[in-house]
Design a protein around this motif. Structure first.
Motif, PDB file in Angstrom:
ATOM      1  N   GLU A  95     -49.586 -30.842 -65.042  1.00 33.14           N
ATOM      2  CA  GLU A  95     -49.744 -31.677 -63.849  1.00 33.14           C
ATOM      3  C   GLU A  95     -49.076 -33.041 -64.025  1.00 33.14           C
ATOM      4  OE1 GLU A  95     -50.515 -30.734 -61.035  1.00 33.14           O
ATOM      5  OE2 GLU A  95     -51.808 -28.977 -61.214  1.00 33.14           O
ATOM      6  N   ALA A  96     -48.970 -33.503 -65.258  1.00 31.40           N
ATOM      7  CA  ALA A  96     -48.286 -34.776 -65.503  1.00 31.40           C
ATOM      8  C   ALA A  96     -46.826 -34.699 -65.061  1.00 31.40           C
ATOM      9  CB  ALA A  96     -48.390 -35.164 -66.975  1.00 31.40           C
ATOM     10  N   GLY A  97     -46.261 -33.490 -65.107  1.00 29.96           N
ATOM     11  CA  GLY A  97     -44.896 -33.327 -64.601  1.00 29.96           C
ATOM     12  C   GLY A  97     -44.812 -33.766 -63.148  1.00 29.96           C
ATOM     13  N   ASN A  98     -45.848 -33.457 -62.380  1.00 27.06           N
ATOM     14  CA  ASN A  98     -45.878 -33.895 -60.974  1.00 27.06           C
ATOM     15  C   ASN A  98     -46.028 -35.411 -60.865  1.00 27.06           C
ATOM     16  OD1 ASN A  98     -45.653 -31.312 -59.761  1.00 27.06           O
ATOM     17  ND2 ASN A  98     -47.775 -30.907 -60.317  1.00 27.06           N
ATOM     18  N   LEU A  99     -46.808 -35.998 -61.751  1.00 29.34           N
ATOM     19  CA  LEU A  99     -46.958 -37.466 -61.728  1.00 29.34           C
ATOM     20  C   LEU A  99     -45.607 -38.145 -61.944  1.00 29.34           C
ATOM     21  CD1 LEU A  99     -50.190 -38.003 -63.885  1.00 29.34           C
ATOM     22  CD2 LEU A  99     -49.997 -37.728 -61.406  1.00 29.34           C
ATOM     23  N   LEU A 100     -44.770 -37.509 -62.789  1.00 31.68           N
ATOM     24  CA  LEU A 100     -43.461 -38.107 -63.077  1.00 31.68           C
ATOM     25  C   LEU A 100     -42.504 -37.987 -61.900  1.00 31.68           C
ATOM     26  CD1 LEU A 100     -43.037 -36.880 -66.757  1.00 31.68           C
ATOM     27  CD2 LEU A 100     -43.621 -39.181 -65.977  1.00 31.68           C
ATOM     28  N   MET A 101     -42.778 -37.027 -61.004  1.00 31.81           N
ATOM     29  CA  MET A 101     -41.891 -36.829 -59.849  1.00 31.81           C
ATOM     30  C   MET A 101     -42.232 -37.746 -58.679  1.00 31.81           C
ATOM     31  SD  MET A 101     -41.423 -32.759 -59.480  1.00 31.81           S
ATOM     32  CE  MET A 101     -41.494 -31.656 -60.861  1.00 31.81           C
ATOM     33  N   MET A 102     -43.313 -38.482 -58.793  1.00 30.24           N
ATOM     34  CA  MET A 102     -43.742 -39.305 -57.657  1.00 30.24           C
ATOM     35  C   MET A 102     -42.780 -40.465 -57.389  1.00 30.24           C
ATOM     36  SD  MET A 102     -47.825 -39.416 -58.415  1.00 30.24           S
ATOM     37  CE  MET A 102     -48.152 -40.784 -57.315  1.00 30.24           C
ATOM     38  N   ASP A 103     -42.735 -40.856 -56.115  1.00 29.00           N
ATOM     39  CA  ASP A 103     -41.974 -42.046 -55.731  1.00 29.00           C
ATOM     40  C   ASP A 103     -42.438 -43.214 -56.586  1.00 29.00           C
ATOM     41  OD1 ASP A 103     -40.456 -40.923 -53.836  1.00 29.00           O
ATOM     42  OD2 ASP A 103     -41.440 -41.864 -52.117  1.00 29.00           O
TER      43      ASP A 103
END
Ligand code: HEC
Length: 166
Positions: A95-103
């Motif tokens: 899920e941290a991968g998604n945090l890194l994709m955030m604006d």
């Protein structure tokens, strides 16, 4: 004409209502104008230091071999709680991968996203190995995880990573 006026009247009311709704949302300085109102709390560095790294450590430390003069000590999760901890950390890393994709965190929309996806892929492999209670699998996929970290670091981490493992 009557109908036309009525339509205009309703459009005006709708316009006022919409304005009211938007005013209650308030101006947002974060997140994309169309997406959900994400609230990034930390920088990329914070996410690395306080989310990604500690959980990667749990994965890497969970399986291995320690060789001393007294002999060889095989490390592997010894009970369900320890396996659960590996699962939780692998899940958090995915899920941290998604945090890194955030604006506000993503450095671009191309390579950065691919590396963040690489982190998600690698973490899912760890999850699957942990789910099978496969210690050799966790060891191997932990290696893949490391590759996913360094791939991104080579391109985006300004200073060479020397002090910390990845
Ligand atoms: C999508 C890119 C990306 C991925 C994937 C990634 N990192 Fe990072 N990491 C960075 C960047 C960029 C920095 C440097 C900080 C900055 O420039 O904001 C960094 C810095 C770090 C730091 C230093 C933080 C500090 O306190 O200075 C650690 C530790 C770290 N990463 C660990 C990891 C680990 C472990 C993984 C894999 C499980 C990983 N990173 C995966 C981009 C990434």
């Amino acid at each position: 004409m009557k109908l036309g006026n009525r339509w205009k009247h309703e459009a005006l009311i709708a316009g006022i209502l919409m304005a009211g709704i938007c005013a209650s949302c308030g101006p947002s300085e974060q997140g994309s104008p169309t997406g959900p109102p994400f609230r990034p709390v930390g920088t990329v560095e914070d996410v690395m230091h306080d989310v990604v790294y500690p959980h990667a450590e749990v994965v890497w430390d969970s399986v291995g071999t320690i060789i001393t003069v007294e002999g060889t000590n095989e490390i592997r999760p010894g009970n369900e709680d320890e396996w659960m901890r590996v699962m939780q950390s692998a899940y958090t890393l995915a899920e941290a991968g998604n945090l890194l994709m955030m604006d506000g965190r993503a450095r671009d929309t191309e390579d950065w996203m691919a590396y963040a996806n690489g982190l998600i892929d690698a973490a899912i492999q760890v999850m699957e190995a942990a789910d099978r209670r496969d210690d050799q699998g966790v060891f191997d996929t932990g290696g893949e995880l490391y590759v996913a970290c360094t791939a991104c670091h080579e391109q985006y981490w300004e200073k060479p990573p020397s002090a910390m493992r990845p």
